[in-house]
Design an enzyme around this catalytic site. Structure first.
Site, PDB file in Angstrom:
ATOM      1  N   ARG A 100     -11.669   5.985   6.951  1.00  0.00           N
ATOM      2  CA  ARG A 100     -13.017   5.573   6.370  1.00  0.00           C
ATOM      3  C   ARG A 100     -13.680   6.922   5.900  1.00  0.00           C
ATOM      4  NH1 ARG A 100     -14.709  -0.038   9.318  1.00  0.00           N
ATOM      5  NH2 ARG A 100     -12.726  -0.535  10.277  1.00  0.00           N
ATOM      6  N   ASP A 125       1.697  -2.322   9.821  1.00  0.00           N
ATOM      7  CA  ASP A 125       1.466  -2.574   8.552  1.00  0.00           C
ATOM      8  C   ASP A 125       1.366  -1.374   7.756  1.00  0.00           C
ATOM      9  OD1 ASP A 125      -1.089  -2.152   9.623  1.00  0.00           O
ATOM     10  OD2 ASP A 125      -2.304  -3.760   8.747  1.00  0.00           O
ATOM     11  N   GLU A 183      -7.291  -7.420   1.791  1.00  0.00           N
ATOM     12  CA  GLU A 183      -5.717  -7.379   1.446  1.00  0.00           C
ATOM     13  C   GLU A 183      -5.252  -8.234   0.295  1.00  0.00           C
ATOM     14  OE1 GLU A 183      -6.548  -5.741   5.139  1.00  0.00           O
ATOM     15  OE2 GLU A 183      -6.721  -7.667   4.650  1.00  0.00           O
ATOM     16  N   THR A 223      -5.107   3.703   2.639  1.00  0.00           N
ATOM     17  CA  THR A 223      -5.332   2.000   3.079  1.00  0.00           C
ATOM     18  C   THR A 223      -6.761   1.605   3.349  1.00  0.00           C
ATOM     19  OG1 THR A 223      -4.157   0.713   4.748  1.00  0.00           O
ATOM     20  CG2 THR A 223      -5.248   2.655   5.562  1.00  0.00           C
TER      21      THR A 223
END
Length: 630
Positions: A265, A394, A530, A619
């Protein structure tokens, strides 16, 4: 005497022929003179050229050096060929102090399916690049590049040389934004209003109570949203956020932060914003937080701890275990590698590369599938026998592919691990539901299959599509198409049209039952990105409008059930109750950093609006440049 014996007509013909020959001679001399002059000048220039000094490289002035052609040295994997010719440069009008420089080189990949090999054929893109200067409009489109992206190794040799901003050059008109993109901008502004009014400078907005919550105390929402504001063209909001960073963002604080979350982030957001606007402020802040996160890697195994005190320079695992999550330690690589490339300091990339090399060698995998935990002392997997593409595992799979793409498609271990893992998914985790026969990814626990699928798994269709676009087997795209249909049905089969956090699929047809079953503990929605992320990839690579329509439905349902009138959006507890979805009073930073960004990109028909042959998303949806060897 003979001349006088000729008739007047004969003498005229002879004189005309002599005149014609004279004219032709003059023309021939003129046309031959220029090449001889050029050759002469070139010879003189060559004589004046100073000899090249070994080891000396010119400093690269670009914000984002751009790739020039595909790498020719890919080990056993052949080279990738362009799918289509490069587009002419686009005009991007915008403020001169905030500009963008993506990598150049429109390298598209030829897909050829062959189950016996990872890639059948790759052909080197052999285009001659021109150095160009470009600008970006406040509609955020990616501009044509002017220099090639250097690999980290070349930058590490010259740490004193740093990229700088670029000058503007007017090119062709950008693609105008459409009504759906305008709706995304309005949604962002509404969310931003709540954050600015009630949570300014804090981590997350609590829109119902008109207050805020702190996680790290570092303005997570503001930093996460920086590149989204740039891409959406929100100049005023971007500038006020920048002022807060200048005046109020301080990392020298006695606070524990999560290594993974702060990397994707904060570090990712700062690096991405630096590349988009060229403002060195964001690179300096990225270096600061990057250095403060490095103590996490001081472990016996080099597998990093989960938590770092960025003021004291200490790190530790969670209180209850010495394990780290596999996804967390293997999903920080894109950011630290890029920080090394920009700063010339190899320590960042070295630390994260060691993690990947170590994980590559570990036992305990199941046909490429990895367990969810790894011990920071021993460096070994723990809690063996449980395999999922959901929480805690993931993004390990996502970053295998994306690191391979980021690094110029030459780190074959990453590609091998990714390909093996996808085969493991197909072998162990794929099933079809009833009655609609939806393809889904379940979980495996000690040999027992569970028809449970996290919403987090909906990153996978986009990742598969990205791999297929980059030359991996065509059946990856087929699987992506099947899985994105499933992810859409996780919304469409629910009463509010919003997906729960977790679903269970029916494996046997039952009268009156849908494919999707939801347990009471799983029916919350956190405004996750997602599915919208994968819709963006699918539309970008296929052009099928249904993916835009599905995204539009999701946006409308976010507006209907999660929008707070006084500003902001809220997570909800019950997606099955349209009359009372039970708001949770929290707006996650990723709603602005990811969900609305992917919405805006999904609704765009401009493939150069963050061109996927030039950028790879981390991500947390922060675009970082794709490297090509110097």
């Amino acid at each position: 005497k003979k001349w006088k014996q000729l008739s007047r007509l004969q003498r005229s013909v002879i004189l005309f022929l002599f005149a014609a020959l004279a004219v032709c001679g003059v023309i021939s001399y003129t046309s031959m003179g220029e090449p001889w002059k050029s050759l002469t000048n070139k010879s003189l220039d060559d004589q004046r050229t100073e000899p090249e000094i070994p080891g000396l490289k010119l400093a690269n002035p670009a914000v984002l050096p751009a790739p020039q052609k595909a790498d020719a040295n890919l080990g056993n994997y052949p080279e990738l060929s362009p799918q289509k010719p490069p587009k002419p440069p686009h005009v991007r009008r915008g403020p001169s102090n905030l500009q963008i420089k993506p990598p150049r080189g429109d390298v598209r990949l030829k897909t050829r399916h062959d189950t016996g090999r990872v890639i059948e054929e790759l052909v080197q893109a052999d285009k001659e690049e021109k150095t160009e200067k470009s600008v970006i409009s406040w509609r955020g489109a990616v501009i044509e590049p002017d220099q090639s992206t250097e690999s980290p190794s070349s930058k590490i040799k010259e740490p004193e040389k740093k990229p700088s901003s670029v000058e503007a050059e007017v090119q062709k008109e950008p693609v105008p934004i459409n009504e759906r993109q305008i709706a995304v901008i309005e949604a962002f502004r509404h969310a931003w209003k709540g954050y600015k009014d009630f949570a300014w400078g804090h981590d997350e907005l609590k829109p119902l109570s008109k207050s805020y919550s702190e996680w790290f105390g570092l303005g997570l929402t503001l930093i996460d949203a920086l590149d989204t504001m740039w891409i959406l063209g929100l100049k005023e909001e971007f500038e006020e956020a920048r002022k807060w960073i200048v005046n109020d963002l301080v990392f020298d604080k006695n606070v524990d932060v999560n290594l993974f979350e702060s990397t994707i982030r904060i570090l990712g957001g700062l690096l991405s914003t630096y590349h988009l606007c060229g403002d060195s402020l964001f690179l300096e802040k990225a270096k600061d937080i990057g250095n403060r996160l490095m103590p996490a890697f001081k472990t016996p195994s080099k597998i990093p701890y989960s938590d770092v005190n960025i003021g004291r320079g200490t790190a530790h695992p969670p209180r209850w275990t010495s394990d780290s999550t596999v996804a967390e330690v293997t999903s920080i690589q894109l950011e630290f590698r890029e920080l090394s490339r920009l700063t010339g300091d190899e320590k960042f990339q070295k630390a994260v590369d060691e993690v990947m090399k170590h994980v590559h060698t570990l036992s305990g995998k199941n046909d490429g599938l990895v367990p969810m935990f790894i011990n920071t002392n021993s460096g070994q997997f723990t809690h063996l026998g449980v395999y999922t593409l959901g929480a805690r595992a993931d993004s390990y799979y996502e970053y295998l592919l994306k690191q391979w793409i980021q690094g110029g498609k030459k780190e074959n271990e990453l590609l091998e691990d990714y390909m093996r893992a996808i085969e493991g998914v197909k072998k162990h985790l794929l099933q079809r539901s009833q009655p609609k026969k939806l393809t889904f990814v379940g979980e495996l626990a000690h040999g027992h299959f569970s028809a449970k699928m996290d919403h987090l798994v909906c990153f996978l269709p986009g990742t598969l599509a990205l791999g297929a676009h980059n030359g991996l087997p065509a059946d990856h795209m087929k699987l992506a198409e099947a899985l994105i249909e499933t992810c859409y049905q996780m919304y469409a089969q629910v009463e509010t049209g919003l997906s729960p956090e977790i679903v269970h699929f029916n494996l046997h047809a039952q009268k009156g039952h849908k494919d999707v079953e939801i347990k009471p503990a799983d029916r919350h929605n956190l405004l996750r990105p997602e599915t919208v992320e994968s819709l963006f990839y699918m539309y970008r690579f296929t052009g099928d409008k249904k993916y835009q329509d599905w995204g539009w439905e999701i946006l409308q349902n976010f507006n209907k059930y999660t929008r707070v009138p006084t500003g902001g959006y809220t997570s909800i507890n019950n997606v099955q109750n349209p009359s009372n979805p039970e708001p949770r009073d929290k707006m996650e930073s990723f709603f602005l950093g990811e969900t609305l960004k992917y919405m805006f990109l999904l609704f765009s028909d401009d493939i150069d609006l963050i061109n996927l042959d030039k950028y790879v998303f981390n991500t947390e949806a922060h675009p970082l440049p794709i490297w090509v060897p110097a």
